[in-house]
Design a protein around this motif. Structure first.
Motif: not given
Length: 118
Positions: A29-45, A69-80
């Motif tokens: 989420t953003n600092s205001d609590g809204t979902a972070f837009n992950l569109t176009g991001y590379t995510i690494t753990h 699907g693709d990373f999107d505006t919901t900010g939701k990800i799953v690490i498996s």
């Protein structure tokens, strides 16, 4: 004296069990609590120590958008994690989750990653 803090990372410790599966569901989420837009991001753990990186999860291997699907505006990800990911010596490691887009990289999560003996 004023302070400007650009460190947005949250310290979150993770405990898992050797040779088991695990799933971590995150909402970024953003600092205001809204979902972070992950569109176009590379995510690494990564799970690492001073000597090596033991586990690497990316958007092409182990990190997905919730529901697929693709990373999107919901900010939701799953690490498996599979049992083979946790086929390392039980110990306390470090971990971090980074988001990158263009020339920008930010750490969003970090902490200890403890792998308990099975």
């Amino acid at each position: 004296m004023a302070t400007i803090n650009t460190d947005i990372a949250q310290k979150i410790n993770i405990i898992a069990r050797e040779n088991n599966s695990a799933t971590i569901n995150l909402v970024i989420t953003n600092s205001d609590g809204t979902a972070f837009n992950l569109t176009g991001y590379t995510i690494t753990h990564i799970v690492y120590d001073t000597n090596s990186t033991y586990i690497t999860k990316t958007g092409s291997d182990g990190i997905t958008a919730l529901g697929g699907g693709d990373f999107d505006t919901t900010g939701k990800i799953v690490i498996s994690f599979s049992p083979s990911d946790f086929n390392i010596i039980p110990n306390t490691y470090k971990h971090k989750l980074t988001l990158s887009k263009g020339s920008s990289t930010q750490t969003w999560m970090y902490g200890n990653f403890k792998l308990n003996e099975d």
